[in-house]
Design an enzyme around this catalytic site. Structure first.
Site, mmCIF file in Angstrom:
data_model
loop_
_atom_site.group_PDB
_atom_site.id
_atom_site.type_symbol
_atom_site.label_atom_id
_atom_site.label_comp_id
_atom_site.label_asym_id
_atom_site.label_seq_id
_atom_site.Cartn_x
_atom_site.Cartn_y
_atom_site.Cartn_z
ATOM 1 N N ASN A 8 0.828 -1.033 -0.064
ATOM 2 C CA ASN A 8 -0.085 0.046 -0.027
ATOM 3 C C ASN A 8 0.836 1.414 0.126
ATOM 4 O O ASN A 8 1.325 1.577 1.092
ATOM 5 C CB ASN A 8 -0.898 0.125 1.106
ATOM 6 C CG ASN A 8 -1.808 1.172 1.529
ATOM 7 O OD1 ASN A 8 -1.845 1.877 0.389
ATOM 8 N ND2 ASN A 8 -2.298 1.444 2.558
ATOM 9 N N LYS A 10 0.062 4.286 -0.481
ATOM 10 C CA LYS A 10 -0.708 5.508 0.055
ATOM 11 C C LYS A 10 -0.635 6.670 -1.045
ATOM 12 O O LYS A 10 -0.329 6.365 -2.140
ATOM 13 C CB LYS A 10 -0.159 5.773 1.304
ATOM 14 C CG LYS A 10 -0.153 4.585 2.349
ATOM 15 C CD LYS A 10 -0.078 4.928 3.765
ATOM 16 C CE LYS A 10 -0.105 3.658 4.502
ATOM 17 N NZ LYS A 10 -0.133 3.835 6.025
ATOM 18 N N HIS A 95 -9.715 1.165 4.397
ATOM 19 C CA HIS A 95 -8.392 1.600 5.228
ATOM 20 C C HIS A 95 -8.736 2.438 6.397
ATOM 21 O O HIS A 95 -9.587 3.180 6.107
ATOM 22 C CB HIS A 95 -7.458 1.983 4.145
ATOM 23 C CG HIS A 95 -6.046 1.905 4.966
ATOM 24 N ND1 HIS A 95 -5.587 2.977 5.861
ATOM 25 C CD2 HIS A 95 -4.701 1.144 4.871
ATOM 26 C CE1 HIS A 95 -4.415 2.673 6.155
ATOM 27 N NE2 HIS A 95 -4.011 1.569 5.559
ATOM 28 N N GLU A 97 -7.108 4.904 7.424
ATOM 29 C CA GLU A 97 -6.821 6.363 6.916
ATOM 30 C C GLU A 97 -8.329 6.866 6.473
ATOM 31 O O GLU A 97 -8.158 7.946 6.331
ATOM 32 C CB GLU A 97 -5.574 6.398 6.358
ATOM 33 C CG GLU A 97 -4.433 6.120 7.224
ATOM 34 C CD GLU A 97 -3.153 5.743 6.205
ATOM 35 O OE1 GLU A 97 -3.101 5.868 5.342
ATOM 36 O OE2 GLU A 97 -2.287 5.381 7.046
ATOM 37 N N GLU A 167 -6.059 -4.937 10.275
ATOM 38 C CA GLU A 167 -5.046 -3.923 10.534
ATOM 39 C C GLU A 167 -5.456 -3.206 11.906
ATOM 40 O O GLU A 167 -6.272 -2.106 11.847
ATOM 41 C CB GLU A 167 -4.828 -3.111 9.363
ATOM 42 C CG GLU A 167 -4.588 -3.623 7.977
ATOM 43 C CD GLU A 167 -3.714 -2.607 7.457
ATOM 44 O OE1 GLU A 167 -2.529 -2.676 7.070
ATOM 45 O OE2 GLU A 167 -4.424 -1.379 7.124
ATOM 46 N N GLY A 173 1.503 2.530 10.825
ATOM 47 C CA GLY A 173 2.072 3.812 10.729
ATOM 48 C C GLY A 173 2.977 4.259 11.372
ATOM 49 O O GLY A 173 3.464 3.656 12.530
ATOM 50 N N SER A 214 2.996 -2.115 10.810
ATOM 51 C CA SER A 214 4.604 -2.134 10.805
ATOM 52 C C SER A 214 5.165 -3.502 10.557
ATOM 53 O O SER A 214 5.889 -3.925 11.130
ATOM 54 C CB SER A 214 4.641 -1.787 12.323
ATOM 55 O OG SER A 214 4.188 -0.702 12.688
HETATM 56 C C1 PEP Z 1 -1.063 0.333 6.300
HETATM 57 O O1 PEP Z 1 -1.071 1.751 6.356
HETATM 58 O O2 PEP Z 1 -1.844 -0.071 5.416
HETATM 59 C C2 PEP Z 1 -0.078 -0.084 7.074
HETATM 60 C C3 PEP Z 1 0.019 -1.540 7.129
HETATM 61 O O3 PEP Z 1 0.978 0.751 7.233
HETATM 62 P P1 PEP Z 1 2.410 0.319 7.965
HETATM 63 O O4 PEP Z 1 3.131 -0.978 7.449
HETATM 64 O O5 PEP Z 1 3.203 1.535 7.616
HETATM 65 O O6 PEP Z 1 2.315 0.410 9.274
#
Ligand code: PEP
Length: 253
Positions: A8, A10, A95, A97, A167, A173, A214
């Site tokens: 992803n 983003k 998602h 966000e 998630e 993030g 993460s």
């Molecule tokens: C995400 O935004 O879907 C995500 C998993 O971000 P990160 O891997 O940066 O924590």
């Protein structure tokens, strides 16, 4: 069974040149892997041109959002059919966000329905904001799963196009202190699978459940070893092709 590993990106990278370079480097590794389905979800503006360099099925493209209505009067939106036409095979929906910007379960459900009917594979994201000591978060997740997926009479065909990504918000993030533990991820993915079977019946046992939050090249291998974790949704670490390639190849069994 193949693991599904989703990048992803983003709202990055800032230039198409950089996106092209990153995609090519990822594709070089991903195309060699028979036990991994790699899905790169760039900003929608890059889809068509990146699509031109897709060859075969091991590395494919996805979008990060879609609208639920095919009618024209929706300023700023793009329809599932448009995404299909520019080469998307998958779409991330719900998602956290986007939920934080006001996307509700009802909106997500409409998006899931429209995208499934357009033939896209849907990656529906669910996850709790925080964990309480009494397991209340499981109710929250079950409710999100129930509310975010449409109750259309799904034949095996449509059900086969659903993927759920667990998630937990506290693990996603830059602000996250850590990824979920492998135990947390296993427990949640099994719980989500049970919830799906409760909703859709025994065919739902084949719905892949991914973990996201993460993920990096140090922890990916452990998640991928778990039978209940059918793949990964990777944010930050997917923009560095070397790191992401190590994630793609982290599977030991
Ligand atoms: C995400 O935004 O879907 C995500 C998993 O971000 P990160 O891997 O940066 O924590």
């Amino acid at each position: 069974m193949k693991k599904i590993i989703v990048a992803n990106w983003k709202m990055a990278p800032a230039s198409f040149e950089s996106a092209k370079k990153t995609f090519r480097a990822i594709k070089k590794t991903a195309d060699k892997l028979h036990n991994v389905q790699t899905v790169v979800c760039p900003p929608v503006l890059y889809l068509r041109e990146l699509g031109a360099s897709v060859t075969g099925h091991r590395t494919v493209l996805g979008a990060q959002n879609a609208f639920w209505n095919e009618e024209e009067a929706h300023t700023g939106e793009h329809s599932p059919d448009m995404l299909v036409r520019v080469g998307a095979k998958y779409v991330i929906l719900g998602h956290s966000e986007r939920r934080a910007l006001g996307e509700s379960d009802v909106m997500i459900r409409e998006k899931v329905r429209a995208c499934l009917l357009s033939g896209l594979y849907v990656i529906a994201c669910v996850g709790e904001k925080e964990r309480d000591a009494h397991g209340g978060y499981t109710k929250f997740i079950a409710n999100q799963v129930r509310q975010s997926l449409p109750k259309i009479n799904m034949g095996k065909q449509l059900l086969g196009n659903i993927i759920v990504a667990y998630e937990p918000l506290w693990a996603i993030g830059k602000k996250a202190k850590r990824a979920a533990s492998v135990e947390d991820a296993v427990e949640a993915t099994i719980f989500i699978k049970k919830t799906l079977v409760g909703i859709f019946g025994k065919d739902a046992v084949n719905i892949p459940i991914l973990y996201g939050g993460s993920v990096n090249d140090q922890n990916a291998g452990e998640f991928l070893e778990q039978e209940s974790v059918n793949g990964l949704l990777v944010g930050r670490a997917s923009l560095d092709p070397e790191t992401f390639s190590r994630i793609l190849t982290a599977r030991k069994k």
